[in-house]
Design an enzyme around this catalytic site. Sequence first.
Site, short mmCIF file in Angstrom:
data_model
loop_
_atom_site.label_atom_id
_atom_site.label_comp_id
_atom_site.label_asym_id
_atom_site.label_seq_id
_atom_site.Cartn_x
_atom_site.Cartn_y
_atom_site.Cartn_z
N HIS A 25 -46.56 -35.67 28.33
CA HIS A 25 -47.51 -36.54 27.63
C HIS A 25 -46.98 -36.86 26.23
CE1 HIS A 25 -48.95 -33.18 25.26
NE2 HIS A 25 -49.26 -32.50 26.35
N HIS A 28 -45.52 -34.25 23.79
CA HIS A 28 -44.16 -33.76 23.94
C HIS A 28 -43.16 -34.68 23.26
CE1 HIS A 28 -45.91 -32.05 27.81
NE2 HIS A 28 -45.39 -30.99 27.25
N CYS A 41 -52.87 -10.77 37.76
CA CYS A 41 -53.62 -11.69 38.62
C CYS A 41 -52.66 -12.27 39.64
CB CYS A 41 -54.24 -12.83 37.80
SG CYS A 41 -54.91 -14.17 38.84
N CYS A 70 -52.31 -16.18 39.53
CA CYS A 70 -51.48 -16.70 38.44
C CYS A 70 -50.06 -16.15 38.55
CB CYS A 70 -52.02 -16.28 37.08
SG CYS A 70 -53.67 -16.85 36.72
N CYS A 117 -59.95 -12.78 35.64
CA CYS A 117 -58.82 -13.58 35.16
C CYS A 117 -59.32 -14.79 34.39
CB CYS A 117 -57.98 -14.04 36.36
SG CYS A 117 -56.76 -15.27 35.94
N HIS A 165 -58.85 -17.67 36.76
CA HIS A 165 -59.51 -17.60 38.06
C HIS A 165 -60.70 -16.64 37.95
CE1 HIS A 165 -55.24 -18.56 38.80
NE2 HIS A 165 -55.74 -19.42 39.66
N LYS A 221 -57.64 -32.68 19.64
CA LYS A 221 -56.57 -31.99 20.32
C LYS A 221 -56.23 -32.70 21.63
CE LYS A 221 -55.52 -27.32 21.92
NZ LYS A 221 -56.08 -26.02 22.24
N LYS A 232 -55.58 -32.20 28.60
CA LYS A 232 -55.70 -32.84 29.91
C LYS A 232 -57.10 -32.67 30.47
CE LYS A 232 -50.92 -32.51 31.36
NZ LYS A 232 -49.95 -31.76 32.13
#
Length: 528
Positions: free
Chosen positions: A27, A30, A135, A138, A152, A155, A308, A311
């Site tokens: 995006h 970057h 986890c 992950c 987690c 999750h 900020k 996404k």
Amino acid sequence: MSDQLNPTHTGRFSVTTAIDYPNGAPHIGHSLEKVAADAVARYHVLRGDEVAFVMGNDENSQHVVVAAQKAGETPEAWTDQMDVAFRRAWDALDVRPTDWVRTTEPRHVRAAQELYRRVVANGDIYQAAYAGYYCPNCNNFYSEEDLVNGHCPQHASVTPEYLEEENYFFRLSAYGDRLRELILSRDDFIVPAHRRAEVLGWIDQGLRDFSVSRSQRQDGIAWGVPVPGDDSQVMYVWFDALTTYLTGLGFPDDPERFDAFWPVDTHVVGKDITRHHCLYWPAMLLSAGLPTPRQVAVHGFLTLNGRKISKTDGNVIDPAEVVAEFGVDAVRYTLLRDVSFSSDGDFSREQLARRYTDDLANDLGNLLNRVVAMVGRYRGGVAPAAGEPGDLERELVEMARTARVTAEQQLAAWAPDRALEGIWTLVRRTNQYLEERQPWKLAKRPEAQADLDTTLAFAVEAARVISILTSPFIPGAAAKIAGQLGIAPAAPGDWSAAAFWAGPPVGQLVPAGPLFPKLEEAIEPVAP
RNA sequence: GCCGACGUAGCUCAGCGGCAGAGCAAGGGACUCAUAAGCCCUUGGCCGGUGGUUCGAUUCCACCCGUCGGCACCA
């Protein structure tokens, strides 16, 4: 001249950007460091330096495995796709690294393992228990504080299990004093200065060793760089990722290239990875007996519309989208001009439109257009020879010199916004010059034809100088300016031609219409 | 809590010991080569607050108020 500005100037320049996790499309956030590094790299090419500009993707992370699984792909297929996507994104921004490193490449595996062996040989790797809450979704460890009510953070349905495993650790704690010495040895080892102070503060607070490996057994997919001498472990993120900089510069396969470009002149990184580049990395190199980088330039983050970039909140801009709308030069210009490298800066569609209209179309584009039009109208499209310069001409020449020196100094200080500010004073000064000489009036007076020649000649020359000065930042537009002046675009080594009468003589002009056509419609403010 | 910074014109920021600056935004003007562009002028600041050092402080020091980063295996 160059050696005065940069004592370490050796005729070679090497620069790297942080490598990215290819867990989704890049995006706009970057883009800042890539575009900035590209501009500086282009500048050094213009200076006649041999330049190495290393970028790449960090593909060894377990996150990549997870992302690939989620997408129903093998990690290999996933990273191949991402590799294409990232390269395409940077290419669309006219970011042209000389070297591109994927951490899954065999040459990188060799580099990381070789570095590891050297650090082991120096006695800085030891085995110890790494403990955390694991986890399985992950494929990652969390600390107790990370957990949300024992679950987690990613999750909510998973209750991570407390696990201990034997990992290898790097003895960072032994390097505090040497790191402090290193940082203090150069004012600009870490720029900007407040980051340097921050890092020195970290050292004073004491450094802890960090783990450099993870057990490979987690869920069966072999992914990562095997630890030499222990196939049950793969290197853990930083040891592996940082080594890309060596890989890109020829370590260990191409000693000639490596000697030429290492130590790297500048690592360009985001503020979030300051610690790893200013402490972990130099310490690893010291341990391995390799020279340390000359500089780490830390940049701030981009916010979008004052918020900020996120996404999940939908607060993102796809670089390709704004490039399609405004053109690559406008996007590059706005990123470099509007965002102070040393602190966070805001990016918005409105700001992009404002910069496009005010700076690019009105100031620069219109300047070229009026100069080309007048030479066409008054002199049949052939730039006339200048007569004796008057005070105004001498001021213009002086302004051009100031702009060039400012650009040099500010680029050396990683302040592209200031560099552009300086160059734009020349753009504005040239517009003023035309108002002062009023060539359209001189054209009506037969006795003023010599003055008209001089005025047009100096204006054309200013445009030529501007074309070179702007080329690292907006290479496309700069080349178009050269094109309308009927000369070749700035080539390696041409920076020295960015002074009055220091370049190829301009003859027949080649009008090609507005450089930055007016935007069709006012850009609507983005709804909050 | 600890460490580091920052608070200057409506906005984004520069200046950092000697009469407050730039760009944008706002208002006015003269011009016409040019993308209704460019140029000129103007408006606009108790330089966060309070004390201190100094002949003199936006600039140095202390404290206060406010804002923001960082405090390590998430890159």
